[in-house]
Design an enzyme around this catalytic site. Structure first.
Site, PDB file in Angstrom:
ATOM      1  N   SER A 175       0.832  -1.203   0.000  1.00 29.79           N
ATOM      2  CA  SER A 175       0.000   0.000   0.000  1.00 29.79           C
ATOM      3  C   SER A 175       0.871   1.259   0.000  1.00 29.79           C
ATOM      4  CB  SER A 175      -0.967  -0.040   1.187  1.00 29.79           C
ATOM      5  OG  SER A 175      -1.962   0.943   1.063  1.00 29.79           O
ATOM      6  N   ASP A 271      -8.461  -2.969  -7.304  1.00 23.47           N
ATOM      7  CA  ASP A 271      -7.903  -2.722  -5.985  1.00 23.47           C
ATOM      8  C   ASP A 271      -9.010  -2.229  -5.055  1.00 23.47           C
ATOM      9  OD1 ASP A 271      -4.946  -1.967  -4.618  1.00 23.47           O
ATOM     10  OD2 ASP A 271      -6.653  -0.829  -3.874  1.00 23.47           O
ATOM     11  N   HIS A 339      -6.567  -5.883  -1.653  1.00 23.95           N
ATOM     12  CA  HIS A 339      -5.571  -4.840  -1.456  1.00 23.95           C
ATOM     13  C   HIS A 339      -4.478  -5.408  -0.562  1.00 23.95           C
ATOM     14  CE1 HIS A 339      -3.995  -0.759  -1.238  1.00 23.95           C
ATOM     15  NE2 HIS A 339      -3.923  -0.855   0.084  1.00 23.95           N
TER      16      HIS A 339
END
Length: 394
Positions: A175, A271, A339
């Protein structure tokens, strides 16, 4: 109204970490880097940076994986002050142990290529993907924007503890940490011996400059605040900042073509964090029509699926600067609603993990790093992939 919207977005950005199933992990103690304080390399609240280190052994003793924690960004004094009272802004708030799983696992059946490497998880406490460097500290807030100094201090500490003898090294992240692994990829390589084989792995860090449901490029405005607040411009690639607005160089699509070190990108084309926070944030969906869809892609209407499919195409178009037939770059772009997939065992490497071209993520990354096989795969559109672990948000 705009300021409030940005603050709400920031709070959402702070909540993008993935929990690790305890069954498939082991716990590693924290190391506080006290020596970094005198260098001004400190968290938002002035506390020392920290990392967790599982030491390598046997054939992996001289191999190093430096993995950067994710956790969004803060974009102004108010949101950074809030963050400084959490584990994402202060090492005083961090737990003493964290679970290592997936690419950080220490058992060969779960992580065959990297299990006995030195594996470091760098804690994220600066709020700017390790790009900030503001000398002055406001006495009223005591906020320190020193992410770039933290990155260098951590790497220098690891070099002194044996990484200077590294034969192989990977900089990875999830991330906001994945974005950091792009932004610092060439710098990481430059700090290591020339003889070291260095590559970078980006997990769910390819954030795109997309419009939301209302047609607003909300993330672009947010990134502009981040870059200005943290003084990030000097630590963004000059090859990009010399050509466009500095904040646009926070987007991987604008910098990846300039990176020389080999990179592997693993990302869901759908995502889940970007769909929830960039495509359909609450401010662009005042009546909550997207609520159920964002929780579970299988609950999306046909019209919502059509919009999400357009987002996928926009994401793939943003890969133009990344995609190359050059075998030094790899990609695993699946069609899961997820994610971060490298830190979690179920998505990294298990018998039922997501697959592309008959490879699981852990296998594809290993083949790429050790030059066993070129891997550049993009999945067919949702819902064709039946191997996905689509994360349901509650």
């Amino acid at each position: 109204m705009i300021e409030k919207a940005r603050q709400l977005l920031c709070m959402a950005l702070m909540c993008c970490l993935i929990s690790i199933p305890e069954t498939f992990g082991f716990y590693v103690d924290i190391t506080y880097l006290e020596s970094a304080v005198e260098k001004g390399a400190v968290c938002l609240d002035g506390s020392p940076p920290a990392y967790h280190w599982d030491m390598g052994y046997d054939t992996g003793m001289n191999n190093w994986l430096v993995h950067i924690e994710g956790g969004g960004w803060c974009n102004n004094v108010t949101t950074c002050l809030d963050r400084s009272n959490t584990r994402l802004g202060s090492s005083k708030k961090m737990v003493e142990q964290v679970a290592f799983s997936g690419i950080l696992h220490n058992e060969p059946q779960y992580n065959p290529d990297f299990y006995n490497w030195n594996k470091i998880k760098v804690r994220y406490c600066d709020g700017g993907s390790f790009t900030g460097d503001v000398e002055k500290v406001n006495s009223k807030t005591n906020l320190h924007f020193r992410g770039a100094r933290i990155f260098r201090a951590v790497i220098e500490d690891l070099l002194a503890k044996g990484m200077s003898n590294a034969e192989n090294a990977i900089l990875s992240g999830c991330s906001a940490g994945g974005l950091a692994s792009i932004l610092h990829c060439d710098k990481f390589k430059s700090l290591l011996p020339k003889s070291t084989k260095v590559k970078c792995l980006v997990d769910a860090g390819y954030f795109i400059n997309s419009q939301d449901l209302s047609g607003t490029r909300r993330l672009e405005a947010f990134y502009e605040d981040v870059v200005n607040t943290h003084g990030s411009a000097m630590h963004l690639p000059r090859s990009c900042t010399s050509k466009m607005k500095h904040s646009l160089c926070f987007f991987p699509e604008n910098i990846v073509q300039y990176i020389k070190t080999p990179i592997f990108l693993t990302n869901a084309a759908y995502d889940s964090w970007q769909i929830k926070n960039v495509l359909a944030p609450g401010i662009s969906d005042p009546h909550g029509a997207w609520h159920n869809c964002k929780l579970d892609i299988e609950r999306c209407s046909s019209n919502q699926i059509e919009i999400i499919q357009a987002f996928r195409l926009e994401f793939l178009n943003a890969l133009d600067g990344f995609f190359t037939l050059n075998s030094s770059r790899g990609m695993f772009i699946n069609s899961c609603y997820a994610h971060c997939q490298t830190e979690t065992q179920e998505t990294w490497l298990m018998t039922n993990s997501p697959m592309l071209a008959n490879k699981r993520i852990g296998e594809a990354v290993g083949d790429w790093f050790f030059d066993r096989n070129q891997f550049q795969e993009i999945d067919c559109p949702y819902p064709c992939d039946k191997t996905c672990h689509n994360r349901i948000f509650v």
